[in-house]
Scaffold this active site. Structure first.
Site, PDB file in Angstrom:
ATOM      1  N   GLY A 228     -15.996  -3.345  -7.951  1.00 12.84           N
ATOM      2  CA  GLY A 228     -15.550  -2.391  -8.952  1.00 12.84           C
ATOM      3  C   GLY A 228     -15.796  -0.976  -8.485  1.00 12.84           C
ATOM      4  O   GLY A 228     -16.598  -0.733  -7.582  1.00 12.84           O
TER       5      GLY A 228
ATOM      6  N   GLY B 189     -16.172   3.185 -10.011  1.00 10.68           N
ATOM      7  CA  GLY B 189     -16.286   4.069 -11.160  1.00 10.68           C
ATOM      8  C   GLY B 189     -16.179   5.516 -10.743  1.00 10.68           C
ATOM      9  O   GLY B 189     -15.848   5.835  -9.590  1.00 10.68           O
TER      10      GLY B 189
ATOM     11  N   GLY C  84     -19.598   6.049  -8.455  1.00  2.41           N
ATOM     12  CA  GLY C  84     -19.951   5.147  -7.369  1.00  2.41           C
ATOM     13  C   GLY C  84     -19.104   3.895  -7.367  1.00  2.41           C
ATOM     14  O   GLY C  84     -18.321   3.648  -8.293  1.00  2.41           O
TER      15      GLY C  84
ATOM     16  N   LYS D 227     -24.567  -1.051  -5.088  1.00  2.82           N
ATOM     17  CA  LYS D 227     -23.912   0.110  -5.689  1.00  2.82           C
ATOM     18  C   LYS D 227     -24.175   1.317  -4.810  1.00  2.82           C
ATOM     19  O   LYS D 227     -25.323   1.619  -4.474  1.00  2.82           O
ATOM     20  CB  LYS D 227     -24.451   0.357  -7.094  1.00  2.82           C
ATOM     21  CG  LYS D 227     -23.737   1.484  -7.836  1.00  2.82           C
ATOM     22  CD  LYS D 227     -24.223   1.571  -9.275  1.00  2.82           C
ATOM     23  CE  LYS D 227     -23.499   2.666 -10.049  1.00  2.82           C
ATOM     24  NZ  LYS D 227     -23.984   2.738 -11.451  1.00  2.82           N
TER      25      LYS D 227
ATOM     26  N   ASP E 142     -27.422   2.643 -23.519  1.00  7.44           N
ATOM     27  CA  ASP E 142     -26.010   2.316 -23.290  1.00  7.44           C
ATOM     28  C   ASP E 142     -25.765   0.816 -23.471  1.00  7.44           C
ATOM     29  O   ASP E 142     -25.105   0.170 -22.662  1.00  7.44           O
ATOM     30  CB  ASP E 142     -25.595   2.760 -21.887  1.00  7.44           C
ATOM     31  CG  ASP E 142     -24.083   2.944 -21.752  1.00  7.44           C
ATOM     32  OD1 ASP E 142     -23.403   3.055 -22.788  1.00  7.44           O
ATOM     33  OD2 ASP E 142     -23.595   2.983 -20.605  1.00  7.44           O
TER      34      ASP E 142
END
Length: 246
Positions: A22, A24, A27, A44, A138
């Site tokens: 993935g 973002g 990162g 990551k 979060d």
């Protein structure tokens, strides 16, 4: 920006980036191979163009610091961290098999016994987070990973501590600079007030409501209306939306 061009890169002669999982704004996350332990890992890596952003770099190191402080079966495992040769920080974590809760919601309804088990495990994981002196800030479906163990039981992993903070570091913020996904915030978080673990628990309640009713509790047409609904909106009883609760 990091991306496909980093595939094949080996960090610190140990963690090889195998495929993209993935990407973002700050990162990218890769499926990696720990050459020393011969195991799959998730890596990551901060984007190159984010090195000039003090906020992005601070958030990344905050995530590393939070991951180092928590060891719990309901929290994604931390294996290590370091710096790439070009100065980009990276974090190495447990590779998870399964799907996040948002994906599970998109593919079908979870059964009530599963929802209750998920909620209990999530609260237990947050208890460990809070015991470490942190507030996640979060909690939302995208940050709750679900998988089944060898006995067919559903298991939870809480992920993404990018905006987690120690309680001693949390102070009031200016309106409009609240951190987190608006629809899952506590009233205090919406208003930029000082937070403790109760804010995360409020977010769990919103997640549970969505799991049970298939409805996002406070979602409105825009972020401002969503924040207003959280601080002053009425809540429709879950039984009105899910007859199975009767």
């Amino acid at each position: 920006m990091s991306g496909q061009g980093d595939l094949g890169l080996t960090l610190d002669q140990r963690y090889q980036l195998v495929s993209m999982l993935g990407i973002g704004t700050s990162g990218a996350v890769y499926r990696g191979r720990d050459l020393q332990e011969n195991r799959r890992v998730a890596v990551k890596l901060l984007h190159r163009d984010m090195l000039t952003s003090e906020e992005a770099v601070a958030r990344f190191f905050r995530e590393i610091g939070a991951a180092e402080r928590i060891e719990h079966p309901g929290v994604v495992g931390f294996y290590g961290a370091g710096m790439a040769s070009d100065g980009r920080p990276y974090i190495v974590q447990e590779f998870l098999y399964g799907e996040d809760m948002e994906e599970a919601l998109a593919t079908g309804r979870l059964q009530l016994p599963q929802i209750f088990e998920i909620s209990l495990q999530l609260l237990d994981a947050l208890n460990a987070v809070h015991a470490a002196g942190l507030v996640h800030r979060d909690v939302k479906p995208e940050n709750v990973f679900l998988f089944f163990d060898e006995f067919g039981g559903i298991r939870v992993k809480l992920v993404d501590f990018g905006i987690a903070k120690a309680r001693s570091e949390i102070s009031t913020t200016l309106p409009g600079r609240v951190k987190g996904k608006h629809a899952y915030m506590s009233p205090e978080q919406c208003q930029g007030l000082e937070l403790d673990g109760r804010s995360d628990i409020f977010s769990v309640g919103i997640v549970m409501y969505e799991l049970i009713t298939w409805t996002r509790l406070f979602k409105r047409q825009n972020d401002l209306d969503t924040l207003k609904a959280i601080t002053s909106g009425a809540v429709r009883p879950p039984r009105d939306l899910n007859p199975a609760l009767d």
